[in-house]
Design a protein around this motif. Structure first.
Motif, mmCIF file in Angstrom:
data_model
loop_
_atom_site.group_PDB
_atom_site.id
_atom_site.type_symbol
_atom_site.label_atom_id
_atom_site.label_comp_id
_atom_site.label_asym_id
_atom_site.label_seq_id
_atom_site.Cartn_x
_atom_site.Cartn_y
_atom_site.Cartn_z
ATOM 1 N N TRP A 28 28.111 86.983 -39.732
ATOM 2 C CA TRP A 28 27.982 85.952 -38.700
ATOM 3 C C TRP A 28 26.569 85.406 -38.591
ATOM 4 O O TRP A 28 26.375 84.224 -38.298
ATOM 5 C CB TRP A 28 28.495 86.475 -37.361
ATOM 6 C CG TRP A 28 29.977 86.665 -37.404
ATOM 7 C CD1 TRP A 28 30.660 87.851 -37.498
ATOM 8 C CD2 TRP A 28 30.974 85.644 -37.407
ATOM 9 N NE1 TRP A 28 32.014 87.622 -37.561
ATOM 10 C CE2 TRP A 28 32.237 86.268 -37.502
ATOM 11 C CE3 TRP A 28 30.935 84.261 -37.349
ATOM 12 C CZ2 TRP A 28 33.426 85.557 -37.528
ATOM 13 C CZ3 TRP A 28 32.126 83.543 -37.363
ATOM 14 C CH2 TRP A 28 33.351 84.194 -37.459
ATOM 15 N N SER A 29 25.554 86.227 -38.842
ATOM 16 C CA SER A 29 24.180 85.734 -38.711
ATOM 17 C C SER A 29 23.868 84.649 -39.743
ATOM 18 O O SER A 29 23.030 83.790 -39.491
ATOM 19 C CB SER A 29 23.174 86.877 -38.813
ATOM 20 O OG SER A 29 23.154 87.417 -40.118
ATOM 21 N N GLN A 30 24.554 84.660 -40.875
ATOM 22 C CA GLN A 30 24.314 83.643 -41.906
ATOM 23 C C GLN A 30 24.727 82.246 -41.455
ATOM 24 O O GLN A 30 24.299 81.253 -42.038
ATOM 25 C CB GLN A 30 25.054 84.006 -43.199
ATOM 26 C CG GLN A 30 24.445 85.189 -43.902
ATOM 27 C CD GLN A 30 25.171 85.511 -45.191
ATOM 28 O OE1 GLN A 30 25.701 84.640 -45.862
ATOM 29 N NE2 GLN A 30 25.199 86.782 -45.541
ATOM 30 N N ILE A 31 25.547 82.159 -40.411
ATOM 31 C CA ILE A 31 25.947 80.849 -39.903
ATOM 32 C C ILE A 31 25.504 80.643 -38.457
ATOM 33 O O ILE A 31 25.995 79.756 -37.767
ATOM 34 C CB ILE A 31 27.463 80.590 -40.074
ATOM 35 C CG1 ILE A 31 28.302 81.628 -39.327
ATOM 36 C CG2 ILE A 31 27.837 80.549 -41.538
ATOM 37 C CD1 ILE A 31 29.785 81.289 -39.301
ATOM 38 N N GLY A 32 24.570 81.478 -37.999
ATOM 39 C CA GLY A 32 23.978 81.282 -36.680
ATOM 40 C C GLY A 32 24.830 81.735 -35.513
ATOM 41 O O GLY A 32 24.650 81.264 -34.394
ATOM 42 N N VAL A 33 25.742 82.659 -35.761
ATOM 43 C CA VAL A 33 26.601 83.187 -34.701
ATOM 44 C C VAL A 33 26.207 84.636 -34.458
ATOM 45 O O VAL A 33 25.959 85.386 -35.407
ATOM 46 C CB VAL A 33 28.098 83.091 -35.111
ATOM 47 C CG1 VAL A 33 29.000 83.766 -34.094
ATOM 48 C CG2 VAL A 33 28.503 81.632 -35.302
ATOM 49 N N THR A 34 26.166 85.032 -33.196
ATOM 50 C CA THR A 34 25.839 86.422 -32.881
ATOM 51 C C THR A 34 26.977 87.334 -33.313
ATOM 52 O O THR A 34 28.124 86.900 -33.478
ATOM 53 C CB THR A 34 25.610 86.619 -31.372
ATOM 54 O OG1 THR A 34 26.829 86.335 -30.682
ATOM 55 C CG2 THR A 34 24.476 85.734 -30.853
ATOM 56 N N GLN A 35 26.665 88.605 -33.470
ATOM 57 C CA GLN A 35 27.692 89.587 -33.840
ATOM 58 C C GLN A 35 28.785 89.619 -32.785
ATOM 59 O O GLN A 35 29.969 89.656 -33.106
ATOM 60 C CB GLN A 35 27.051 90.967 -34.027
ATOM 61 C CG GLN A 35 28.023 92.077 -34.402
ATOM 62 C CD GLN A 35 28.714 92.698 -33.197
ATOM 63 O OE1 GLN A 35 28.136 92.844 -32.127
ATOM 64 N NE2 GLN A 35 29.968 93.040 -33.375
ATOM 65 N N LEU A 54 30.893 75.601 -40.930
ATOM 66 C CA LEU A 54 29.806 76.423 -41.453
ATOM 67 C C LEU A 54 30.347 77.658 -42.162
ATOM 68 O O LEU A 54 29.872 78.029 -43.239
ATOM 69 C CB LEU A 54 28.847 76.837 -40.333
ATOM 70 C CG LEU A 54 27.889 75.759 -39.863
ATOM 71 C CD1 LEU A 54 27.175 76.209 -38.592
ATOM 72 C CD2 LEU A 54 26.884 75.411 -40.952
ATOM 73 N N LEU A 55 31.352 78.284 -41.575
ATOM 74 C CA LEU A 55 31.967 79.451 -42.192
ATOM 75 C C LEU A 55 32.535 79.074 -43.561
ATOM 76 O O LEU A 55 32.332 79.772 -44.556
ATOM 77 C CB LEU A 55 33.070 80.008 -41.291
ATOM 78 C CG LEU A 55 33.627 81.364 -41.693
ATOM 79 C CD1 LEU A 55 34.109 82.113 -40.472
ATOM 80 C CD2 LEU A 55 34.750 81.250 -42.692
#
Length: 100
Positions: A28-35, A54-55
């Motif tokens: 998730w961090s690779q697309i700017g989303v928190t865990q 993005l995913l």
């Protein structure tokens, strides 16, 4: 994994993450989303279109967003418009190289 069009319904992101062998933080961090946000999406919460796209780009199409610029997109679009046969040939070559 099948090729997805923009904003199509994607398979469960958990399945994609597990196929890639990543933990939630890495994925998730690779697309700017928190865990924690990613965990909610994996549990069935609806993903915004931007997150889905993005995913798709990062984890399905394997695009390294840090290496892509607007100029790269413009060049690809110009090549596709002005030299469609060359564009098709290059695209075919890229796919063949990925298969090896």
């Amino acid at each position: 994994m099948k090729n997805l069009k923009s904003f199509d319904v994607i398979e469960n992101p958990r399945d994609i993450r597990k196929k890639l062998g990543l933990n939630q933080q890495e994925f998730w961090s690779q697309i700017g989303v928190t865990q924690s946000g990613g965990s909610r999406y994996e549990s069935g919460r609806s993903m915004p279109k931007a997150v889905r796209e993005l995913l798709r780009l990062v984890h399905v199409e394997h695009v390294n967003l840090a290496k892509v610029s607007g100029d790269d997109i413009d060049i690809a679009q110009l090549l596709k418009a002005k030299e469609p046969e060359l564009y098709k040939a290059l695209k075919k070559e890229v796919k063949a190289n990925k298969a090896h």
